[in-house]
Scaffold this active site. Structure first.
Site, short mmCIF file in Angstrom:
data_model
loop_
_atom_site.label_atom_id
_atom_site.label_comp_id
_atom_site.label_asym_id
_atom_site.label_seq_id
_atom_site.Cartn_x
_atom_site.Cartn_y
_atom_site.Cartn_z
N ASP A 1 -9.02 -0.34 8.64
CA ASP A 1 -9.34 -1.61 7.98
C ASP A 1 -10.85 -1.75 7.84
O ASP A 1 -11.54 -0.76 7.63
CB ASP A 1 -8.73 -2.76 8.79
N HIS B 1 -11.48 -9.23 8.06
CA HIS B 1 -10.10 -8.81 7.79
C HIS B 1 -9.58 -7.88 8.88
O HIS B 1 -8.46 -8.06 9.40
CB HIS B 1 -10.06 -8.13 6.42
N SER C 1 -1.25 -8.33 4.01
CA SER C 1 -2.16 -7.82 5.05
C SER C 1 -1.87 -8.46 6.39
O SER C 1 -2.07 -7.83 7.44
CB SER C 1 -3.62 -8.12 4.67
#
EC number: 3.4.21.-
Length: 789
Positions: A150, A224, A576
């Protein structure tokens, strides 16, 4: 900590506007991946093996260039551990020449992948059953290792505290921690919880130019990666909230797991980009490091061709992961509700859709004394003060188009008309729509109503907007005669119009909402366009309004001009966010059943999933409030407490996948390359329908009956299972034999399913049913999806 963040922000902020100091200098050369299957050096390569593999890559490319030294300069990654291949900067003609080599499986451009961007675990039931819960039986994922590919990690987050942890498991072969310390910090960035962190950016730099060396770190500047990793394996952190809502204890699905971060996604503006050559390098390293589960919350934003299952980096990486007994979990994508948009569809990938949970972050709008409920994280207006509403289309600048103003795009709103009012904008993005609020704030608005388009359906997102904002369901536009100025949108009977009075209540947290789950309208849908006989997505999990740890460097909204920093948690949405929920559950099952294969873990989660919501009715689709189907949720919504002891599993080995590739028409030489360069003979007796998958999909039926086989393995006590079926409309289903008796764990039984379309079956339309085995305690369910030609 706050002063450290401020210092880091000052140090890096100048680079964030001028990051790419050197442009890409390779002219027409682009980054290609040369994929050659698997290595023959075995699962534990020596340094000599690695050197030999890399030398073979130099030799291969050198034969094209006529110079081994030029080959060394061109290769940016040599995949020399488990994946056999390399990434290099090549001309198109050079790539075509390499593809002719008989040892090469595929040559393809390194693709750009995009990110598919507390209460959820209670909603999934992990807290309810004491010693019978998946948390207790799975020992909270203790010593399972979850690798997250990620945007990196914020190691100072309490979600990655190692308090109470013992020594790192001996199976861990990594240990590299490529994270810079915060200014003035003496604390180690990795520990016994966060046991490794690496970064990969060579392909990103090949496409975009070189990053400043200060950014060469696995530290997360976006948020994220920290969010997804903490959702999968974050520790318990009490008092987690954002903007005073969502107060509770944050935790991951496997809160006692060890975690590792692999940074491949880079951005100075949202969203981040993840280049395939970097992704493949990270997966190869994660396999070598000894992870048990790999989480990948991104994918390509387009559907690759049917030939592209081995020209997709995630698919290739996942295949090599399962060959080493590692499950790769990937997000389904955020391109819904359009059919056929699901990403990450290879049968060896665990593909996760997104749905809601029973918690809302809510704010009430009072519009001309009418109450409308919306979603909000942040309202900072006096709740009893009325403001005047203006439609964005009534406030557009003369040089702005109607559509741009409707979406509140940059530079479209007239400050003299907007100042001091609430502006109504139409939501543009399916996932994140914070830019609209920035335009409204810049124009002087006091707040914003963000009205969903029909494509957004009734999925309401509580986002970290830059000022007071409420997201509302779609309201139909009222038609106007040609030439008459449009001043109202809304329901025909009660349109919103400029001049209405608006009050906004404070944002609050509501629990026990019904119905839930509801399929998120943005969640990508089947059918699977690459492998139509494999149902995708596999399951759905919570992916709307998910609160988890965040990078304290990143702004809440991810907008560069947003100076609100230092957030320990944030609320995000997307597949996600649903993906790491499944990874966390997989971690629990791996701890409980360490000898299980990736396919067995996947089967357990799929066959125990539910298609009912918390009102005991079929799951709805937020897009249009109709009933959702298997193309939205796959096998259903995950239930970890049942998955931990599923009764039966549909297992798969590497040989099963190779036979599936044979039946799919792939070249036998390619298949042998995947089989560690050992000859693999395709027998010709296998059908794609016979892959021992936990779901059944038959996309090309005629009136003649079709028989398929499935094999189940007993993982519970001795018992007898009986079958029941729910036939799709216009089809009949028979199962032979109708009962299966098991006397021991590990016993396998094969059964046949006969499916026949009747003349009443509608052509070219999918219908849905299911098959269930039950012994009175366990229910092992497989969805059945069929279509008549």
């Amino acid at each position: 900590m706050g002063s450290s963040i401020f210092c880091l922000h000052l140090i890096l902020s100048s680079f964030f506007l001028f990051t790419f100091l050197l442009a890409a200098v390779n002219g027409s050369k682009k980054c290609y991946i040369v994929y050659m299957g698997a290595h023959s050096h075995g699962p534990s390569p020596t340094s000599a093996d690695l050197e030999l593999a890399t030398d073979s890559h130099y030799d291969l490319l050198g034969s094209i260039f006529g110079s081994r030294e030029k080959a060394k300069e061109a290769i940016i990654y040599s995949y020399n551990r488990h994946i056999n291949g390399f990434a290099a900067l090549l001309e198109e003609e050079e790539a075509a020449d390499i593809a002719k080599n008989p040892n090469v499986v595929s040559v393809f451009l390194s693709k750009e992948h995009k990110l598919h961007t507390t209460r959820s675990w209670e909603f999934l039931g992990l807290h309810r059953r004491g010693q019978n819960s998946a948390w207790q039986k799975g020992r909270f994922g203790e010593n399972t290792i979850i690798g997250n590919i990620d945007t990196g990690v914020w190691p100072e987050s309490q979600s990655f505290s190692d308090k109470g942890y013992g020594t790192v498991p001996s199976k861990w072969r990594g240990g590299l921690c490529q994270i810079n310390k915060l200014p003035g910090s003496m604390k180690n960035t990795c520990n016994r919880k966060l046991i490794g962190a690496r970064y990969y950016n060579k392909a990103f730099e090949a496409h975009n130019g070189q990053l400043d060396p200060l950014l060469h770190t696995a530290r997360d500047f976006v948020g994220h990666g920290t969010h997804t990793l903490s959702t999968a394996g974050g520790n318990f952190v009490p008092g987690a909230r954002v903007f005073a809502v969502g107060n509770g204890t944050a935790k991951g699905g496997s809160p006692r797991a060890r975690v590792a971060a692999y940074k491949v996604c880079w951005s100075l503006t949202d969203p981040a980009s993840c280049y395939g050559a970097d992704v493949l390098a990270a997966i190869d390293q994660a396999i070598d490091d000894g992870v048990d589960v790999i989480n990948v919350s991104f994918g390509v934003s387009y559907v690759v061709t049917a030939e592209g299952i081995f020209t997709d980096e995630i698919s290739i990486g996942a295949f090599h992961a399962i060959s080493k007994n590692i499950l790769l979990v990937a997000s389904a994508g955020n391109d819904g509700p359009t059919p056929g948009t699901v990403a990450n569809v290879a049968p060896w990938v665990f593909t996760i859709a997104a749905s809601t949970l029973d918690r809302d972050f809510s704010s009430n709008l009072t519009i001309n004394n009418q109450l409308i409920e919306g979603a909000s994280l942040f309202v900072n207006l006096p709740p009893n003060q009325a403001f005047s509403l203006i439609l964005s289309t009534d406030a557009k600048l003369a040089n702005a188009t109607f559509r741009d103003a409707q979406l509140c795009r940059r530079g479209t709103l007239d400050r003299t008309k907007v100042n001091g009012k609430i502006v109504l904008c139409t939501r543009e993005g399916k996932i994140k729509s914070v830019a609209e609020g920035l335009e409204a704030l810049t124009a002087g608005a006091r707040g914003m109503i963000l009205n969903n388009q029909m494509q957004n359906g009734k999925t309401l997102s509580a986002e970290p907007h830059v000022f007071s904002t409420v997201n509302t369901p779609p309201r139909r536009a009222k038609s106007r005669p040609h030439g008459v100025k449009t001043t109202a949108i809304g329901d025909e009977d009660d349109p919103l119009k400029t001049g209405d009075t608006i009050k906004m209540s404070r944002a609050r947290t509501l629990f026990g909402r019904k119905p839930a789950p509801v399929m998120a309208s943005f969640s990508s849908r089947g059918p699977n366009k690459i492998q139509p006989s494999i149902l995708k997505p596999d399951v759905t999990a919570p992916g709307v309004n998910i609160l988890a740890a965040y990078s304290e460097f990143a702004s809440a909204s991810s907008l560069l001009v947003d100076n609100r920093r230092g957030f320990k948690f944030n609320v995000l949405q997307g597949t996600s966010m649903s993906c790491p929920h499944a990874s966390g559950i997989a971690g629990l099952l791996k701890t409980r059943h360490p000898s299980w294969s990736p396919a067995a873990i996947k089967s357990a989660i799929m066959t125990t999933a539910t298609t009912l919501d918390n009102t005991n009715r079929p799951i709805q689709d937020a897009f249009d409030k109709t009933l959702a189907d298997a193309f939205a949720y796959g096998s259903g919504h995950v239930r970890p407490d049942l998955a931990i002891e599923p009764g039966l599993v549909y297992d798969l080995s590497l040989t099963d996948y190779l036979n599936f590739l044979c039946a799919s028409g792939y070249d036998q030489q390619l298949i042998s390359a995947l089989n560690f360069n050992r000859t693999f003979i395709c027998s010709g007796s296998h059908s794609v329908n016979d892959l021992n998958y936990p779901s059944i999909t038959l996309p090309n039926l005629r009136l003649k009956p079709v028989t398929i086989a499935r094999t189940v393995t007993n993982v519970g006590p001795p018992s007898t299972y009986t079958v029941s079926t729910r036939s799709p409309n216009g089809y009949s289903i028979a199962v032979v034999p109708p009962s299966l008796t098991f006397t021991k764990i590990g016993e396998r039984k094969t059964f046949k399913v006969i499916v026949q379309a009747s003349s009443a079956a509608t052509r070219r339309k999918y219908e849905f049913g299911d098959l269930r085995w039950t012994d009175g305690k366990h229910i092992v369910r497989s969805p059945i999806t069929v279509k008549r030609r």
